[in-house]
Design a protein around this motif. Structure first.
Motif, mmCIF file in Angstrom:
data_model
loop_
_atom_site.group_PDB
_atom_site.id
_atom_site.type_symbol
_atom_site.label_atom_id
_atom_site.label_comp_id
_atom_site.label_asym_id
_atom_site.label_seq_id
_atom_site.Cartn_x
_atom_site.Cartn_y
_atom_site.Cartn_z
ATOM 1 N N ALA A 69 0.847 -1.192 0.000
ATOM 2 C CA ALA A 69 0.000 0.000 0.000
ATOM 3 C C ALA A 69 0.885 1.244 0.000
ATOM 4 N N ASP A 70 0.401 2.309 -0.625
ATOM 5 C CA ASP A 70 1.151 3.564 -0.681
ATOM 6 C C ASP A 70 0.857 4.380 0.578
ATOM 7 N N PRO A 71 1.844 4.624 1.436
ATOM 8 C CA PRO A 71 1.580 5.341 2.682
ATOM 9 C C PRO A 71 1.491 6.861 2.536
ATOM 10 N N LEU A 72 1.961 7.420 1.429
ATOM 11 C CA LEU A 72 1.971 8.877 1.283
ATOM 12 C C LEU A 72 0.572 9.490 1.269
ATOM 13 N N PRO A 73 -0.394 8.978 0.477
ATOM 14 C CA PRO A 73 -1.739 9.568 0.539
ATOM 15 C C PRO A 73 -2.374 9.433 1.925
ATOM 16 N N GLN A 74 -2.096 8.340 2.606
ATOM 17 C CA GLN A 74 -2.645 8.173 3.948
ATOM 18 C C GLN A 74 -2.079 9.212 4.901
ATOM 19 N N ALA A 75 -0.798 9.492 4.799
ATOM 20 C CA ALA A 75 -0.175 10.505 5.659
ATOM 21 C C ALA A 75 -0.690 11.904 5.314
ATOM 22 N N LEU A 76 -0.868 12.185 4.025
ATOM 23 C CA LEU A 76 -1.391 13.488 3.616
ATOM 24 C C LEU A 76 -2.816 13.701 4.121
ATOM 25 N N VAL A 77 -3.648 12.675 4.020
ATOM 26 C CA VAL A 77 -5.033 12.795 4.480
ATOM 27 C C VAL A 77 -5.085 12.961 5.987
ATOM 28 N N LEU A 78 -4.273 12.220 6.712
ATOM 29 C CA LEU A 78 -4.248 12.358 8.166
ATOM 30 C C LEU A 78 -3.826 13.767 8.574
ATOM 31 N N THR A 79 -2.829 14.316 7.908
ATOM 32 C CA THR A 79 -2.398 15.685 8.182
ATOM 33 C C THR A 79 -3.496 16.681 7.829
ATOM 34 N N ALA A 80 -4.171 16.461 6.706
ATOM 35 C CA ALA A 80 -5.251 17.366 6.291
ATOM 36 C C ALA A 80 -6.425 17.319 7.261
ATOM 37 N N ILE A 81 -6.713 16.162 7.828
ATOM 38 C CA ILE A 81 -7.802 16.059 8.804
ATOM 39 C C ILE A 81 -7.480 16.883 10.039
ATOM 40 N N VAL A 82 -6.259 16.787 10.519
ATOM 41 C CA VAL A 82 -5.862 17.541 11.713
ATOM 42 C C VAL A 82 -5.894 19.041 11.439
ATOM 43 N N ILE A 83 -5.350 19.470 10.308
ATOM 44 C CA ILE A 83 -5.352 20.888 9.966
ATOM 45 C C ILE A 83 -6.776 21.386 9.732
ATOM 46 N N GLY A 84 -7.611 20.575 9.076
ATOM 47 C CA GLY A 84 -9.004 20.953 8.845
ATOM 48 C C GLY A 84 -9.776 21.107 10.146
ATOM 49 N N PHE A 85 -9.534 20.238 11.106
ATOM 50 C CA PHE A 85 -10.195 20.355 12.406
ATOM 51 C C PHE A 85 -9.780 21.647 13.103
ATOM 52 N N ALA A 86 -8.502 21.976 13.050
ATOM 53 C CA ALA A 86 -8.013 23.199 13.704
ATOM 54 C C ALA A 86 -8.582 24.454 13.039
ATOM 55 N N THR A 87 -8.613 24.477 11.712
ATOM 56 C CA THR A 87 -9.142 25.660 11.041
ATOM 57 C C THR A 87 -10.653 25.789 11.229
ATOM 58 N N THR A 88 -11.369 24.675 11.296
ATOM 59 C CA THR A 88 -12.803 24.742 11.563
ATOM 60 C C THR A 88 -13.062 25.292 12.961
ATOM 61 N N ALA A 89 -12.272 24.857 13.933
ATOM 62 C CA ALA A 89 -12.415 25.394 15.286
ATOM 63 C C ALA A 89 -12.118 26.899 15.299
ATOM 64 N N LEU A 90 -11.093 27.325 14.565
ATOM 65 C CA LEU A 90 -10.772 28.751 14.475
ATOM 66 C C LEU A 90 -11.910 29.529 13.819
ATOM 67 N N PHE A 91 -12.468 28.993 12.724
ATOM 68 C CA PHE A 91 -13.596 29.654 12.053
ATOM 69 C C PHE A 91 -14.787 29.791 12.983
ATOM 70 N N LEU A 92 -15.060 28.753 13.776
ATOM 71 C CA LEU A 92 -16.201 28.824 14.695
ATOM 72 C C LEU A 92 -15.980 29.870 15.781
ATOM 73 N N VAL A 93 -14.761 30.011 16.270
ATOM 74 C CA VAL A 93 -14.469 31.038 17.271
ATOM 75 C C VAL A 93 -14.638 32.425 16.662
ATOM 76 N N VAL A 94 -14.151 32.610 15.439
ATOM 77 C CA VAL A 94 -14.319 33.897 14.762
ATOM 78 C C VAL A 94 -15.801 34.167 14.502
ATOM 79 N N LEU A 95 -16.569 33.122 14.148
ATOM 80 C CA LEU A 95 -18.004 33.274 13.935
ATOM 81 C C LEU A 95 -18.699 33.728 15.209
ATOM 82 N N LEU A 96 -18.372 33.113 16.329
ATOM 83 C CA LEU A 96 -18.993 33.506 17.593
ATOM 84 C C LEU A 96 -18.604 34.932 17.983
#
Length: 114
Positions: A69-96
């Motif tokens: 199996a190719d581990p690079l896409p899995q690592a990229l997606v895992l990193t994107a999930i973490v960054i996406g969660f952080a930016t969504t939390a930031l957007f929600l704080v700015v929204l409030l």
């Protein structure tokens, strides 16, 4: 399998774009989240959709990249999930904070006309 996967990505992108065009800030945030999920699925799909392949190299077998199996896409997606969660939390704080200052959650600051 690939058709179902492609349709799922298309539905996520279409729903995300539709939500991005809505006037409320929360809907824009949800649209960005759906598009980021679609991009994660797309990146994950680029790593070949296979089932039952070993994720690591076995030292007893000669190296053949088509067997593993190719581990690079899995690592990229895992990193994107973490960054996406952080930016969504930031957007929600700015929204409030914006809603507390302006009293509305519309992008242009005005209530829609009925």
């Amino acid at each position: 399998m690939e058709w179902i996967y492609a349709i799922a990505i298309g539905v996520l992108v279409g729903s995300g774009v539709w939500l991005l065009l809505r006037p409320r800030t929360f809907q824009v945030i949800m649209g960005l989240s759906l598009i980021s999920y679609a991009v994660n699925l797309f990146i994950f799909g680029m790593g070949r959709l296979t089932v039952g392949r070993p994720p690591v190299v076995d030292p007893l077998v000669p190296p053949d990249p088509s067997v593993y199996a190719d581990p690079l896409p899995q690592a990229l997606v895992l990193t994107a999930i973490v960054i996406g969660f952080a930016t969504t939390a930031l957007f929600l704080v700015v929204l409030l904070a914006s809603r507390g200052l302006t009293g509305t959650d519309h992008v242009d600051g005005r209530e829609p006309e009925s």
